[in-house]
Design a protein around this motif. Sequence first.
Motif, mmCIF file in Angstrom:
data_model
loop_
_atom_site.group_PDB
_atom_site.id
_atom_site.type_symbol
_atom_site.label_atom_id
_atom_site.label_comp_id
_atom_site.label_asym_id
_atom_site.label_seq_id
_atom_site.Cartn_x
_atom_site.Cartn_y
_atom_site.Cartn_z
ATOM 1 N N THR A 3 0.615 -1.010 0.376
ATOM 2 C CA THR A 3 -0.275 -0.383 -0.262
ATOM 3 C C THR A 3 1.191 0.790 0.196
ATOM 4 O O THR A 3 0.418 2.076 -0.565
ATOM 5 N N SER A 59 2.801 6.519 6.629
ATOM 6 C CA SER A 59 2.234 6.340 8.475
ATOM 7 C C SER A 59 2.608 5.602 9.861
ATOM 8 O O SER A 59 2.274 4.490 8.528
ATOM 9 N N TRP A 60 3.453 5.938 10.423
ATOM 10 C CA TRP A 60 4.050 4.858 11.064
ATOM 11 C C TRP A 60 3.077 3.796 11.574
ATOM 12 O O TRP A 60 2.071 4.435 11.984
ATOM 13 N N VAL A 61 3.443 2.907 12.323
ATOM 14 C CA VAL A 61 2.073 1.832 12.883
ATOM 15 C C VAL A 61 2.640 1.032 14.254
ATOM 16 O O VAL A 61 3.860 1.106 14.001
ATOM 17 N N PRO A 64 0.996 -4.993 16.711
ATOM 18 C CA PRO A 64 1.462 -6.280 15.669
ATOM 19 C C PRO A 64 1.362 -5.709 14.595
ATOM 20 O O PRO A 64 -0.142 -5.107 14.414
ATOM 21 N N ALA A 66 1.632 -6.555 9.439
ATOM 22 C CA ALA A 66 2.312 -7.363 9.145
ATOM 23 C C ALA A 66 3.802 -6.395 8.183
ATOM 24 O O ALA A 66 4.552 -7.114 8.210
ATOM 25 N N LEU A 80 2.047 10.925 13.160
ATOM 26 C CA LEU A 80 2.989 9.302 12.889
ATOM 27 C C LEU A 80 3.295 9.221 11.709
ATOM 28 O O LEU A 80 3.698 8.185 11.316
ATOM 29 N N GLN A 133 1.109 11.990 21.939
ATOM 30 C CA GLN A 133 0.243 11.141 22.030
ATOM 31 C C GLN A 133 0.354 9.737 22.317
ATOM 32 O O GLN A 133 2.243 9.772 22.546
ATOM 33 N N TYR B 28 -5.434 6.061 5.312
ATOM 34 C CA TYR B 28 -5.439 7.567 4.262
ATOM 35 C C TYR B 28 -3.602 7.929 4.439
ATOM 36 O O TYR B 28 -3.492 7.902 6.186
ATOM 37 N N GLN B 50 -7.448 11.008 17.380
ATOM 38 C CA GLN B 50 -6.108 9.895 18.044
ATOM 39 C C GLN B 50 -6.392 8.918 16.385
ATOM 40 O O GLN B 50 -6.941 8.753 16.459
ATOM 41 N N ILE B 51 -5.558 8.827 15.642
ATOM 42 C CA ILE B 51 -5.310 8.584 14.108
ATOM 43 C C ILE B 51 -4.017 7.069 14.354
ATOM 44 O O ILE B 51 -3.454 7.479 14.544
ATOM 45 N N LEU B 52 -4.594 6.507 14.272
ATOM 46 C CA LEU B 52 -3.514 5.008 13.901
ATOM 47 C C LEU B 52 -3.921 4.343 12.489
ATOM 48 O O LEU B 52 -5.091 4.536 12.092
ATOM 49 N N TRP B 53 -2.683 4.554 12.089
ATOM 50 C CA TRP B 53 -2.459 4.010 10.681
ATOM 51 C C TRP B 53 -2.684 2.369 10.592
ATOM 52 O O TRP B 53 -1.653 1.705 11.460
ATOM 53 N N ARG B 54 -3.221 1.688 9.600
ATOM 54 C CA ARG B 54 -3.241 0.475 9.530
ATOM 55 C C ARG B 54 -3.523 0.310 7.652
ATOM 56 O O ARG B 54 -3.933 1.099 7.267
ATOM 57 N N MET B 55 -2.453 -0.608 7.249
ATOM 58 C CA MET B 55 -2.966 -0.524 5.860
ATOM 59 C C MET B 55 -4.142 -1.961 5.747
ATOM 60 O O MET B 55 -4.489 -2.316 6.589
ATOM 61 N N PRO B 56 -4.521 -1.420 4.325
ATOM 62 C CA PRO B 56 -6.362 -2.294 4.293
ATOM 63 C C PRO B 56 -6.186 -4.380 4.820
ATOM 64 O O PRO B 56 -6.715 -3.801 5.628
ATOM 65 N N ASP B 58 -4.038 -5.121 7.236
ATOM 66 C CA ASP B 58 -3.891 -5.489 8.185
ATOM 67 C C ASP B 58 -4.458 -4.693 9.203
ATOM 68 O O ASP B 58 -4.739 -5.151 10.695
ATOM 69 N N TYR B 62 -6.424 -6.465 13.584
ATOM 70 C CA TYR B 62 -5.736 -5.020 14.114
ATOM 71 C C TYR B 62 -7.370 -5.067 15.307
ATOM 72 O O TYR B 62 -7.202 -5.397 15.734
ATOM 73 N N GLN B 65 -8.884 -8.030 17.665
ATOM 74 C CA GLN B 65 -8.553 -7.859 19.090
ATOM 75 C C GLN B 65 -9.410 -8.040 19.573
ATOM 76 O O GLN B 65 -10.323 -7.494 19.888
ATOM 77 N N ARG B 389 -4.833 -14.728 1.750
ATOM 78 C CA ARG B 389 -4.039 -14.144 1.748
ATOM 79 C C ARG B 389 -2.554 -15.136 1.848
ATOM 80 O O ARG B 389 -2.756 -15.575 3.395
#
Lengths: 447, 423
Positions: A3, A59-61, A64, A66, A80, A133, B28, B50-56, B58, B62, B65, B389
């Motif tokens: 991505t 944007s760092w995650v 856990p 992938a 981030l 944060q 995004y 608060q924004i958390l980022w994660r690839m679709p 992934d 998450y 959980q 996957r």
Amino acid sequence: MRTLAVALLFLGAIEAVAADASGFEIADASREAFSRLYNDVTPAMREQGLRGRGLFRASWVIPPAADSAIVGLGPLYNQLSCLSCHPKNGRGQAPDTPEQAMRSMLVRLSVPGKGSRGGPLPVPAYGDQLNEQGIPGVPGEGRVAVSYSEIEVNLAGGESVKLREPHYRFVDLHYGPLPTDVLFSPRVGPPVFGMGLLEAVDEQTLIDLAAKAKPFGIKGRLNRVWDAEKRATVVGRFGLKANVATLKQQIAGAFIGDMGITSPLHPQENCTAAQAACRQVASLQQPELNSERLESVLTYLRLLQVPARRHRDDPVVQTGEKIFAEIGCAVCHVPTLTTGDFPQMPVLSAQTIHPYSDLLLHDMGEGLADGRPDYAAGGRDWRTPPLWGIGLVEAINEHSQFLHDGRARNLTEAVLWHDGEATTSRQAFIDLPPAKREALLAFLRAL
Amino acid sequence: MRLAYVLIVALWSVFVEAKESVTVLTAYPEEVVSHFETAFEQTHPEIDVQILWRMPNDALPYLSQPEQGGVDVYWSASLRTFQALKEQGAWRKLDVTDQGLPTHLGALPLADRDGFYRTTEMAGYGFALNPAYLKKHQLPVPTDWKALADQRYQGHLALPVPSKVGFAPMMIDSVLQQYGWDQGWALLAEIVANAKPVEAGSTFVSDMLGSGERGIAPTIDFFTASAIANGAPLQFSYAQPVAYSPAHIAITQASKHSDAAKQFVAFVLSEAGQKLLFHADIRKLPVRPDVYGAKPADYFDPFAASLAHPVVYDPETALPRLGLNNALFDAMFTEHWSRVQALFERLRQWETRGGDVGKAHMVRALLTTAPISAEQVHDQNLQVLFAKRGGDASMEAKGRQWSEAMHQRYDEAEQLLNAAAQP
């Protein structure tokens, strides 16, 4: 990583424009002007730069996850992504109201005294930077609310300018009160282009600039800082107080300080003894930004080009340039430097550059003082910020805030905050007839 | 001044009640999120985002959980994730005002039929173009996929490989859905013959276009639209009828800040939130038809466009077969790219020389027919196999089997072309 790579597919789209340019200066006034990569390098170096671009824009995650390449955010952090504080590789901005969060700004912290290497002493419970944060389960350290009061300055010709003076309030502090003698320094994210060129200016050039006699009571001196890689004290040139030795250390410092990303230069998470939840968070990998990826980001920033001056033939701009020199601005904002021999990236060697900076520390007076010493930089000292590209900030970053804490809402206000060694130049600016003052501003807008 | 700073801290450092907060998980990038964060904060200063980022791909683990990772809102262009989590009972029903929010754009659903998530914006598929390149090579602007199959585009296209590039599976599938299974693969084969493959991690599409290495690249609109809005000398031509990739928003069942979450969702769907999508650094397509009245010049309006070309692509029906499509594309083309191109070049030359039409049809059929039929693609076992996957041994075996079948067909096509070349 897929991505991330996909998101980057079109980021190089306007590099076609860059193809017309020569050297590291590029004739481009588009909103991508701060993001051009110098192309005349080996494919391997270009690939490395593009990988660095991906990491800089990512944007760092939190684990856990992938994709191990961008895992490691926090436990405590400010933002981030590098881009959060350096939007479009340009300037961040300050909040306008106390309710607004610092989205591209941070606050450095310390207590009086010096560390073993001469740097600031961190605040025991909070460290050297307030991380607003935390990842889920780890409370952020707190927030800083900014408000402003106004000071009126009258200019020759009848114009009156209101300067806004910032006031800071720490709120929602989660790890106890700050010490009563805490020192703090708010900082807006500065532009990141051209840093490789500044790194390639050799140390002797800076020593000579510091030693040179200067008019208008201007001095200028070097900061001497600890180089963690050389294990020695060297001339500082990065950071708003020239408090960092090298670009690599500046990058690694921002990764750990702003995003909680460990690297070979900062292998420990940024948790203090008082931050139990932070210390208990398990890391997926250490360091989170390994040496190869740190080098990629370094290559990316070194390869970023600099927008060239515009409107050189405009007589008003030409008049402004003369005034810039006449009233002493150019003594510190040195228009031209030549880079030295730079074996780390030879394409940066022997370049004639126009940063409008001497990279030296200057006493800027009480108004701008943060009262927080950093190595040899005192509480009133700031490094001369480069002015290249300053005329494009409004178009690219959609604001016109300047100075270290974004208090200036336009270039006029920025000039009027100058004091200390710049007192004479500031007064000369105030005394200029309106047309000449406008010419000076036109020159700045053309940079 | 230092004393003043110390005093300010001493007087103002206080413990106060923390603001209400909402944690948003998204895929995004910063450029998009920062605009929404800032605008939401101005509207709701009492809520901290608060924004958390994660690839679709992934986000699913998450959000699966305990406590759904502390997330209140999920906002992303990942229909598969929204559907999978809906099946897990992970979402709350959205309680938003529907006024001004359509439920469909032609065949494209803009809301979950059970009310658990809503489309927040869309992105359309089409062709990124370098106008200077097209002019130099005297190439017309393509307006549909069929045009790209024309041999005059040979050597001028860059085509994302769907198994490697995140937005490409739906784009490729839209061709199959629009033109039908057999004709769709035949079109794709001809396009592959004209194109250089683009895989994530290698040279980027934009670099190819910008440098003049290629002049046309099928892609999703916002990358190019944003680049153009930032000054890039590119154009974008939508492939009519346009296929869209929708993004959605949902509130987690485990949300501890559901009121703040509702406010955030309502803001994204509001007129003010939807207008943010017009920003030069975002350039997504709002789902509120009424905001297009305030669109920037030359901004694409999918609702207006659908009047002339009704939307026929439904991503929901496509999802189960995307993995299967990707594997077929790899078996047919990715693993034989240069050979496919060489065979097509010979075939086209032979046709130009007036070669036997019947034999040319035979060769073309060998080059363009998928290893499985339109009926077989509906086989649920096959779809499930390729929906995994990471893959497994049986999936790899099936992929090898198809690739080998294509290899034999290409051998056969080559023999026919060799025979045709005999005097």
